[in-house]
Each structure stands twice: as structure tokens, then as C-alpha cells.
Design a protein around this motif. Structure first.
Motif, mmCIF file in Angstrom:
data_model
loop_
_atom_site.group_PDB
_atom_site.id
_atom_site.type_symbol
_atom_site.label_atom_id
_atom_site.label_comp_id
_atom_site.label_asym_id
_atom_site.label_seq_id
_atom_site.Cartn_x
_atom_site.Cartn_y
_atom_site.Cartn_z
ATOM 1 N N ALA A 42 -1.016 -9.834 -0.077
ATOM 2 C CA ALA A 42 -1.432 -8.324 -0.378
ATOM 3 C C ALA A 42 -2.720 -7.968 0.611
ATOM 4 N N SER A 43 -2.817 -8.561 1.593
ATOM 5 C CA SER A 43 -3.559 -8.063 2.716
ATOM 6 C C SER A 43 -3.286 -6.815 3.230
ATOM 7 N N GLY A 63 1.140 -2.011 11.848
ATOM 8 C CA GLY A 63 -0.077 -1.892 10.724
ATOM 9 C C GLY A 63 0.829 -2.183 9.473
ATOM 10 N N TRP A 64 0.066 -2.594 8.441
ATOM 11 C CA TRP A 64 0.600 -2.986 7.128
ATOM 12 C C TRP A 64 -0.468 -2.681 6.075
ATOM 13 N N THR A 65 0.180 -2.437 4.724
ATOM 14 C CA THR A 65 -0.731 -1.984 3.734
ATOM 15 C C THR A 65 -0.063 -3.106 2.441
ATOM 16 N N GLY A 66 -0.249 -4.442 2.444
ATOM 17 C CA GLY A 66 -0.061 -4.938 1.174
ATOM 18 C C GLY A 66 1.504 -5.381 0.818
ATOM 19 N N SER A 67 1.920 -6.648 0.792
ATOM 20 C CA SER A 67 2.912 -6.998 0.129
ATOM 21 C C SER A 67 4.285 -6.706 1.272
ATOM 22 N N ALA A 76 9.970 -3.607 5.293
ATOM 23 C CA ALA A 76 9.322 -2.480 4.434
ATOM 24 C C ALA A 76 8.017 -2.785 4.391
ATOM 25 N N GLY A 77 7.110 -1.792 4.401
ATOM 26 C CA GLY A 77 5.854 -1.835 4.216
ATOM 27 C C GLY A 77 4.898 -1.984 5.605
ATOM 28 N N VAL A 78 5.779 -1.569 6.784
ATOM 29 C CA VAL A 78 4.975 -1.755 8.149
ATOM 30 C C VAL A 78 5.135 -0.625 8.945
ATOM 31 N N SER A 79 4.197 -0.273 9.828
ATOM 32 C CA SER A 79 4.223 0.766 10.639
ATOM 33 C C SER A 79 4.020 0.295 12.151
ATOM 34 N N LEU A 80 4.760 1.139 12.725
ATOM 35 C CA LEU A 80 4.677 0.501 14.304
ATOM 36 C C LEU A 80 4.564 1.667 15.338
#
Length: 320
Positions: A42-43, A63-67, A76-80
Motif C-alpha cells: 500500500a506504499s 512512480g507508484w501509488t499503492g498496491s 498496473a499502477g506504475v508511472s514511468l
């Protein structure tokens, strides 16, 4: 949700903060920044890393925003974001860096030893990722030979500040690792004011001289890469054991010769306050193939050996 669905989701979740943590050498690493808020899957946070690639210098931001979870298309849930001539190469490495193809349990969560089982359950979403970059991994690891980790991290920063150039992209004060040609031209005495004595300066120079070979070596199996590295003077079991994990994702790599590791393993697995390297390997024998994973999970679970006596005064190497 069914138990099977919970298990499946657990296999797909990635604790990105913990997974990426072994690419950074100290909180002030000039080449790799890592900022994590919260713990576990969840970090949220970001890592910015500058390195040298087969295509030239590059900078990568994750970058990431939780799970974050793995899916058929990647993560999924990761920006590059990536910058510089090496941007495309670095983007290709992201799935390996995050350990997308790494299975996270290997039966360790059901191990007979309660400490191993507990650490495996707590770290079920920590992956054994691989940077694919032996050169970048070797330099700070060589500096960590024979001295305290804090002093080694300071020397790594000083080495980069003296020999490196700014990284591509908008990240001010982010530096590349020293360019191999620049590093290889330095005489061994040049390193002494930084606290780096000849026994560590010479392996740094050899690594720089052979840097072009490391891209091919990183494509080999861990055992083949280990054999290649053993051919280099000043690169021993400890250095190789520390490098093969983050560079190649080797789940079996163990740093034989570490001052603290053998005692941690002896204490946690056998209740012995002090141990030898031979005893450590004996205790890890049931986990052959996953020994590095076991050690990493125990460390992430805050395992440590008891401490005795007063803390020793540390004298900087340049005062010797």
C-alpha cells in the motif's frame, strides 16, 4: 472473495518500495534516489536512477501509488519516465527491476522454521528484481569491502561527485556513475584522499577497464557470471554475493565473508549469538536455490544478532 482469489492477488501484488530498495547504496546515493511513504504493497513513492547503458547515459523515474499489481501488459499502477540516450534500454529493464516474473513464495511461507515462515509471509510481495547493470552495482559494492557501511556510502558519493557528470533529465544533483574511461585513468594514489586505499582502488580500476564486457556477462546465468567475476583480482565471494542479487536477481546469492551476516543467520535460525561462514552455509543448506531470498527476507523482517560490548570507534581510512 475466495481464498484462492486472495492467494492469486497476493502473488500479483508488488511491494515496490522494498523491491527497489536494494538498488540504492545509502540514503545519500547520488545515482539513485528512493522516496517511499508507507509500508508494504500500500506504499506510494518514487525511485529515480541514473546509470550508464549500452546505448549511453540514461535516467529512469518509477512512480507508484499503492498496491501495484502485475497483469498481462506489465505492471498496473506504475508511472514511468526516462531521459537520455539510454532511456529506451532503461524502460525495457523495468519489468526485471520490479521482479515481475519472480515467484515470491517458493514454499517458504510454510517452512518449518517459524522465523523463515514469518519473514516469508510478511515479505510475500517483495520481488527479487534485477537491474541488469553489473558495472553500476560493482562500484559501490567494492567500496563497501573491509569498512563500515556508512563510510563506504560517503566514499561512493565522493567518488561520483569528483568523477561523474550530471544525469540526463530534469533532476538536479542526480549524478551518473563514473564513466569507465575516466575512472580507469586515475592512478591508485588519487583515491587515498577519499579514504579509498589501494586494495579497493585497484579493483575499481579493473572493473572500469573491463566495463564493456559486463553487458554480456549480465546475460549469462548467475553461476556463469559468478565464474567470470571470480577471474578478476579483488572481486571475491563477498562482493559477488552482494552483486548477483540486485544485478541479476539471483535468489541464491549469499555474501560469504560478511562481518554481520553469519551472526544474524546463526542467531535467527539456531539461536547462536555468533557463527562462522561455514555454520551460516550449513544452516542455509535446506534453502539452497533460495538462500539469498531467505537472507533478504530475514533482513527486511528486522532480524539481527545480539550485540555485545561497547561500540568501537571508527577511524576514517584516510587517517590510517
Amino acid at each position: 472473495m475466495s481464498t484462492f482469489a486472495h492467494q492469486l492477488l497476493g502473488e500479483r501484488l508488488i511491494d515496490i518500495g522494498a523491491t527497489l530498495s536494494w538498488y540504492r547504496h545509502g540514503g545519500a546515493d547520488p545515482t539513485t534516489w528512493l522516496n517511499v511513504v508507507g509500508r508494504g504493497v500500500a506504499s506510494r513513492g518514487e525511485m529515480v536512477r541514473a546509470t550508464r547503458t549500452p546505448d549511453g547515459p540514461g535516467t529512469l523515474r518509477i512512480g507508484w501509488t499503492g498496491s501495484p499489481v502485475t497483469d498481462v501488459d506489465g505492471i498496473a499502477g506504475v508511472s514511468l519516465e526516462a531521459y537520455g540516450p539510454g532511456a529506451a534500454w532503461m524502460l525495457e529493464q523495468v519489468p526485471r527491476m520490479l521482479g515481475v516474473d519472480d515467484r515470491t513464495d517458493h514454499g517458504l511461507a510454510a517452512d518449518d522454521h517459524p522465523a523463515v515462515a514469518r519473514a516469508a509471509r510478511n515479505g510475500r510481495s517483495v520481488r527479487m528484481g534485477a537491474s541488469g547493470d553489473l558495472y553500476h552495482s560493482l562500484l559501490p559494492t567494492i567500496l563497501e569491502q573491509r569498512i563500515t557501511i556508512g563510510e563506504a556510502h560517503h566514499q561512493w558519493r565522493q567518488l561520483c561527485c569528483n568523477l561523474s557528470e550530471p544525469a540526463p533529465g530534469p533532476f538536479t544533483r542526480l549524478l551518473l556513475p563514473p564513466e569507465p574511461g575516466v575512472l580507469a585513468r586515475q592512478p591508485s594514489w588519487w583515491f587515498h584522499p577519499l579514504g579509498i586505499e589501494r586494495k579497493r582502488a585497484e579493483p575499481l580500476l579493473r572493473v572500469a577497464q573491463h566495463a564493456a564486457k559486463f553487458w554480456d556477462w549480465a546475460a549469462l546465468t548467475p553461476s556463469e557470471t559468478r565464474a567470470k567475476l571470480h577471474l578478476m583480482d579483488g572481486i571475491g565471494q563477498w562482493t559477488i554475493g552482494n552483486v548477483l542479487g540486485p544485478a541479476l536477481g539471483d535468489p541464491d546469492a549469499v555474501a560469504v565473508g560478511d562481518y554481520h551476516l553469519k551472526n544474524m543467520v546463526g542467531s535467527v535460525l539456531a539461536g547462536e549469538a555468533r557463527a562462522t561462514d561455514e555454520r551460516m552455509l550449513e544452516l542455509l543448506e535446506p534453502y539452497v536455490g533460495q538462500r539469498g531470498r531467505v537472507v533478504r527476507l530475514l533482513r527486511l523482517n528486522s532480524a539481527a544478532a545480539p550485540k555485545f560490548g561497547p561500540k568501537k570507534r571508527i577511524l576514517p581510512m584516510h587517517t590510517w
